[in-house]
Design an enzyme around this catalytic site. Structure first.
Site, PDB file in Angstrom:
ATOM      1  N   CYS A  87       0.787  -1.198  -0.061  1.00 36.61           N
ATOM      2  CA  CYS A  87       0.025   0.044   0.045  1.00 36.61           C
ATOM      3  C   CYS A  87       1.016   1.201  -0.182  1.00 36.61           C
ATOM      4  O   CYS A  87       0.538   2.186  -0.856  1.00 36.61           O
ATOM      5  CB  CYS A  87      -0.861  -0.085   1.283  1.00 36.61           C
ATOM      6  SG  CYS A  87      -2.059   1.319   1.367  1.00 36.61           S
ATOM      7  N   CYS A 128      -6.246  -3.052   7.039  1.00 39.33           N
ATOM      8  CA  CYS A 128      -7.594  -2.134   7.174  1.00 39.33           C
ATOM      9  C   CYS A 128      -8.643  -2.956   6.456  1.00 39.33           C
ATOM     10  O   CYS A 128      -9.910  -2.907   6.700  1.00 39.33           O
ATOM     11  CB  CYS A 128      -7.451  -0.778   6.470  1.00 39.33           C
ATOM     12  SG  CYS A 128      -6.816  -0.982   4.653  1.00 39.33           S
TER      13      CYS A 128
END
Length: 380
Positions: free
Chosen positions: A119, A216
């Site tokens: 990410c 997440c």
């Protein structure tokens, strides 16, 4: 006579803060909120940007993970309180293609991926960084606990002052070009308490907000549940096999297991404790064995991002310290380059539970500097 160069501001740029535009990547947590508030307080031209990385409906129901609905609200509230503009960018498709899909494929391949690194590498420090430049920002700041220091050859990446908060393992793939543009204002702080004290100083509502824990997009840490949703039928049952060939039982899908796992195998009553030593996806086998089978000294590494001053292949070997899991301390090692992006790492003392899909991060054994790193793979 030549004019004296302009003095550097606190971000290392040669102009006043009021003329320096900074994009702050805001997750909605206390760390990035403090960065934005502090820079605004120092007089910088701050723009806050928050990324919506996955389905907003699901995000609203998930607490304790970055970039969820409540976090977008918290980031916006900080921007309103401190008086700077704030934008929410929909990066859901980018995030799915660049991070989630590979996470699923890696898990199905028997690896133990680290999506937070991808990410940073493929979304935050790539697409978001380009957005910051489109906004004509002089630099981009984040709330990561890592340090950027100027060296003889340009900016260097260094571990955070607080070893308990250090995030260097997750940022090894930061390139020299990205490092030139990025700033990490929290890296020098002695503790998280110091960050929360700053949040209280600026009157931020997130001062006591808990840290995010899970990946997440993985609710409650249940990786297998997410993989089954992304790849229906992926949790096919198979055999639990001892390394000596004995069939000890059955499992409900390779994706439910990781290298080094001991608990939850469902094969009790044996004379010795057994650990997962290999995942054979093709034959749907979970291979177990005694703990000493987990010990590894030779690690193949690829996709290397090198941050040293000399070319990676300029030496036959580099004597460095390496970290093969985020929760473990660096160990002495010899890194032998194969090409600019591949190497064989020899640990001077064996390490248990080295797993494909994890990162191998290179540290200077005599300082806090990070020399980059790469991805562990099987070597075939």
């Amino acid at each position: 006579m030549p004019l004296d160069p302009a003095p550097l501001n606190s971000l290392g740029l040669p102009k006043p803060p009021s003329e320096t535009r900074v994009v702050v990547a805001m997750s909605g947590g206390v760390d990035s909120s403090v960065v934005a508030a502090q820079l605004k307080d120092e007089g910088y031209d701050v723009i806050g940007v928050t990324l919506q990385l996955y389905d907003h409906g699901a995000a609203l129901a998930k607490k304790g993970a970055c970039c969820a609905g409540v976090d977008i609200h918290d980031a916006r509230r900080v921007a309103e309180e401190m008086g700077f503009p704030h934008y929410v960018l929909d990066y859901e498709n980018i995030f799915k293609d660049a991070v989630i899909e590979e996470f699923a494929e890696s898990y199905l391949g028997g690896a133990t991926p680290v999506p937070c690194i991808r990410c940073n590498e493929r979304v935050k420090f790539k697409d978001l960084l380009e957005t910051a430049k489109d906004l004509e920002a002089d630099c981009m700041a984040t709330g990561h606990y890592i340090q950027r220091k100027m060296g003889a050859h340009g900016p260097e990446l260094h571990s955070a002052a607080d070893a308990n908060r250090d995030q260097s393992y997750f940022l090894f793939s930061t390139t020299p070009e990205q490092l030139d543009y990025l700033r990490f204002p929290l890296g020098h702080l002695p503790s998280k308490d110091a960050t929360r004290a700053l949040a209280a100083k600026y009157g931020l509502a997130v001062a006591d907000k808990p840290d995010s824990q899970d990946i997440c997009f993985v609710p409650d840490g249940d990786y297998a549940k997410v993989i089954e949703k992304l790849r229906p039928g992926s949790a096919e049952p198979g055999e639990i096999v001892h390394a000596d060939g004995r069939v000890l039982g059955t499992h409900r899908g390779v994706i439910h297991y990781t290298i080094g796992q001991r608990r939850g195998l469902g094969i009790g009553g044996l004379s010795e404790p057994l650990y997962v030593v290999r995942l054979d996806v093709d034959s749907k086998q979970v291979v177990v064995g005694p703990k000493d089978m987990l010990a590894t000294r030779t690690i193949p590494v690829r996709e290397i991002n090198w941050l040293g001053d000399e070319a990676f292949t300029s030496r036959a070997e580099w004597h460095l310290a390496v970290k093969v899991r985020s929760t473990r301390p660096p160990r002495e090692a010899i890194v032998r380059p194969i090409s600019d992006t591949e190497a064989t790492v020899e640990l001077l003392s064996p390490e248990e539970g080295v797993s494909p899909g994890q990162a191998c991060v290179f540290y200077d054994p005599d300082s806090s500097r990070i020399h980059g790193g790469g991805w562990i793979w099987r070597g075939y």
